[in-house]
Structure formats: structure tokens, C-alpha cells
Design a protein around this motif. Sequence first.
Motif, mmCIF file in Angstrom:
data_model
loop_
_atom_site.group_PDB
_atom_site.id
_atom_site.type_symbol
_atom_site.label_atom_id
_atom_site.label_comp_id
_atom_site.label_asym_id
_atom_site.label_seq_id
_atom_site.Cartn_x
_atom_site.Cartn_y
_atom_site.Cartn_z
ATOM 1 N N VAL A 152 -54.368 60.440 -14.358
ATOM 2 C CA VAL A 152 -53.316 61.353 -14.835
ATOM 3 C C VAL A 152 -52.755 60.846 -16.158
ATOM 4 C CG1 VAL A 152 -51.015 62.259 -14.362
ATOM 5 C CG2 VAL A 152 -52.720 62.193 -12.522
ATOM 6 N N GLU A 153 -52.489 59.548 -16.239
ATOM 7 C CA GLU A 153 -51.914 58.969 -17.461
ATOM 8 C C GLU A 153 -52.848 59.120 -18.662
ATOM 9 O OE1 GLU A 153 -51.109 54.957 -16.363
ATOM 10 O OE2 GLU A 153 -49.411 55.487 -15.065
ATOM 11 N N ARG A 154 -54.162 59.072 -18.414
ATOM 12 C CA ARG A 154 -55.139 59.204 -19.503
ATOM 13 C C ARG A 154 -55.487 60.663 -19.803
ATOM 14 N NH1 ARG A 154 -57.997 54.695 -16.855
ATOM 15 N NH2 ARG A 154 -59.479 56.237 -16.062
ATOM 16 N N GLY A 155 -54.903 61.574 -19.043
ATOM 17 C CA GLY A 155 -55.177 62.983 -19.262
ATOM 18 C C GLY A 155 -56.488 63.462 -18.667
ATOM 19 N N GLU A 156 -57.117 62.651 -17.852
ATOM 20 C CA GLU A 156 -58.388 63.035 -17.215
ATOM 21 C C GLU A 156 -58.166 63.896 -15.983
ATOM 22 O OE1 GLU A 156 -60.578 58.816 -18.435
ATOM 23 O OE2 GLU A 156 -60.440 59.422 -16.340
ATOM 24 N N LEU A 157 -57.003 63.761 -15.389
ATOM 25 C CA LEU A 157 -56.673 64.512 -14.184
ATOM 26 C C LEU A 157 -55.378 65.286 -14.406
ATOM 27 C CD1 LEU A 157 -57.371 61.708 -11.529
ATOM 28 C CD2 LEU A 157 -58.911 63.560 -12.207
ATOM 29 N N SER A 158 -55.208 66.362 -13.668
ATOM 30 C CA SER A 158 -54.037 67.222 -13.815
ATOM 31 C C SER A 158 -52.747 66.497 -13.450
ATOM 32 C CB SER A 158 -54.192 68.462 -12.932
ATOM 33 O OG SER A 158 -52.990 69.204 -12.893
ATOM 34 N N GLU A 159 -51.701 66.751 -14.233
ATOM 35 C CA GLU A 159 -50.394 66.180 -13.932
ATOM 36 C C GLU A 159 -49.789 66.788 -12.661
ATOM 37 O OE1 GLU A 159 -47.890 66.660 -17.288
ATOM 38 O OE2 GLU A 159 -48.956 65.192 -18.534
ATOM 39 N N GLU A 160 -50.370 67.899 -12.205
ATOM 40 C CA GLU A 160 -49.857 68.568 -11.014
ATOM 41 C C GLU A 160 -50.315 67.904 -9.717
ATOM 42 O OE1 GLU A 160 -51.030 72.621 -11.274
ATOM 43 O OE2 GLU A 160 -49.779 73.053 -13.020
ATOM 44 N N ILE A 161 -51.197 66.930 -9.831
ATOM 45 C CA ILE A 161 -51.702 66.243 -8.639
ATOM 46 C C ILE A 161 -50.568 65.529 -7.910
ATOM 47 C CG2 ILE A 161 -53.077 64.256 -7.867
ATOM 48 C CD1 ILE A 161 -55.177 64.990 -9.886
ATOM 49 N N ASP A 162 -50.500 65.718 -6.609
ATOM 50 C CA ASP A 162 -49.605 64.933 -5.751
ATOM 51 C C ASP A 162 -50.391 63.675 -5.391
ATOM 52 O OD1 ASP A 162 -48.393 63.775 -3.447
ATOM 53 O OD2 ASP A 162 -47.415 65.686 -2.992
ATOM 54 N N VAL A 163 -50.116 62.584 -6.096
ATOM 55 C CA VAL A 163 -50.955 61.391 -5.997
ATOM 56 C C VAL A 163 -51.029 60.822 -4.576
ATOM 57 C CG1 VAL A 163 -51.197 58.978 -6.733
ATOM 58 C CG2 VAL A 163 -50.807 60.783 -8.428
ATOM 59 N N PRO A 164 -49.894 60.566 -3.894
ATOM 60 C CA PRO A 164 -49.999 59.995 -2.542
ATOM 61 C C PRO A 164 -50.759 60.889 -1.569
ATOM 62 C CG PRO A 164 -47.774 59.730 -3.392
ATOM 63 C CD PRO A 164 -48.484 60.656 -4.330
ATOM 64 N N LEU A 165 -50.490 62.192 -1.628
ATOM 65 C CA LEU A 165 -51.154 63.103 -0.700
ATOM 66 C C LEU A 165 -52.630 63.253 -1.032
ATOM 67 C CD1 LEU A 165 -50.802 64.934 1.724
ATOM 68 C CD2 LEU A 165 -50.169 66.790 0.172
ATOM 69 N N THR A 166 -52.954 63.318 -2.310
ATOM 70 C CA THR A 166 -54.356 63.436 -2.713
ATOM 71 C C THR A 166 -55.146 62.190 -2.338
ATOM 72 O OG1 THR A 166 -53.751 64.874 -4.562
ATOM 73 C CG2 THR A 166 -55.908 63.830 -4.668
ATOM 74 N N ALA A 167 -54.544 61.020 -2.524
ATOM 75 C CA ALA A 167 -55.211 59.773 -2.147
ATOM 76 C C ALA A 167 -55.478 59.729 -0.643
ATOM 77 C CB ALA A 167 -54.364 58.574 -2.561
ATOM 78 N N ALA A 168 -54.466 60.110 0.144
ATOM 79 C CA ALA A 168 -54.642 60.130 1.600
ATOM 80 C C ALA A 168 -55.706 61.135 2.000
ATOM 81 C CB ALA A 168 -53.314 60.460 2.279
ATOM 82 N N ALA A 169 -55.741 62.288 1.304
ATOM 83 C CA ALA A 169 -56.726 63.314 1.621
ATOM 84 C C ALA A 169 -58.139 62.833 1.321
ATOM 85 C CB ALA A 169 -56.423 64.586 0.832
ATOM 86 N N LEU A 170 -58.319 62.128 0.208
ATOM 87 C CA LEU A 170 -59.645 61.620 -0.141
ATOM 88 C C LEU A 170 -60.125 60.570 0.864
ATOM 89 C CD1 LEU A 170 -59.273 61.342 -4.027
ATOM 90 C CD2 LEU A 170 -60.817 62.870 -2.773
#
Length: 209
Positions: A152-170
Motif C-alpha cells: 500500500v505504501e509503495r502504491g502497488e496495492l489499493s489504499e482501500e485494503i483492510d490490511v488485518p482482515l485481508t491478511a487473515a483472509a489470505l
Amino acid sequence: MESSSAVSGGSARREATRQRLYEAAVTLIAEQGFSATTVDEIAERAGVAKGTVYYNFASKSVLFEELLRHGVGLLTASLKEAADRTAGAGGSAVDALDAMIRAGLVFIDRYPAFTQLYVAELWRTNRAWQSTLMVVRQQAVAVVEGVLREGVERGELSEEIDVPLTAAALVGMVLVAALDWKSFQAERSLDDVHAALSRLLQGRVSGSG
């Protein structure tokens, strides 16, 4: 006074013994459940005396708690190594996530009984080791969170990502898909399963990409 080589040799032998106990415990508990598994059976399966179990672990519960720490620690290390290796080669955040998916599948392919136990224990609330399990789970998920945040910080991923939830989902996706693979689709190769999850990661399941 013991020499450093003697101490090192003793530590290596003890670690090898603990590894045998972990393997015996995870196999037996996967086969017949925690309550039904006895220390005598663990010792017999590991090929050691019953006293050796208590020398290394205060009780069966402590052995199982340490087994969870050990196993999730190995998984976490494999995920981090995959992410670091990909970053070192100049890969993107998605490349690192894909590498971690494969590392997770390799781990589960090697330790299916442990993974089955780990997933089952995540949903129990009456175990003495529940707090420990939550801590080690978060350590594994945190590795994925770190890659997502960097992306997200490098602009490779959307800023809209919910990081904790997305990580748990993966992490959950890999665990559940791999258990389904080992239990119901064992004819598939690891490469097949990785390719399917990689398509999900990269959003290539709609047919438009």
C-alpha cells in the motif's frame, strides 16, 4: 565443567528428542483426539521412556501447547523467508504474497496432521492454551500484514485494503484450501493448488484478465 561441544551435543540431542515427541503427539492427537491420547502412547510412538516426556514437558497439555508454538513458528518462518527472498529479488508485493501462498502450501503438504489440529484448535474456546494459540496465530498473520502495508505504501496495492482482515483472509484461504486438497482432492499436485490460489490473489478468476 562441561565443554561447549558437549553442551552443544546435549542440546542437539534434546532438540531431536523433543522433535520426536512433537511428531508422535501430533500424529496420535490427529488420529484419536487430545483427551483420548495418553502420555504412555506418546512415549511409545516416539520410542522413548515415559519419564523422558515429563523431563521435556511438565504435562501433556504443556507438550501440546509447545507443539502449537513450534509448528506455527515453523510456518511463520517459512512465510517470512518467502517474502524476504522475493523482496530481495526485486519482486512486487503481489509476488511476495504469491510466494507466501506457495510456502504455506509446502508447509501444509509436509505437515498435514499439524495443520488439521491447528485449524481445529483455533475454534475451541475451552483450552488452556487458547491465549498462546492466539499469540502465535497473530505472529503468522503479521508477516502477511507487513507485506500488504508495504504494498500500500509503495502504491502497488489499493489504499482501500483492510490490511488485518485481508491478511487473515489470505492465511485462512491457504489453510482451508490446502486441507480440502489433502482430504478430498489428493490427486491434485501442489502446483495445481498454487496456481488456483494465485489466480484468486491476482484477480484473474473473472475471465477479464
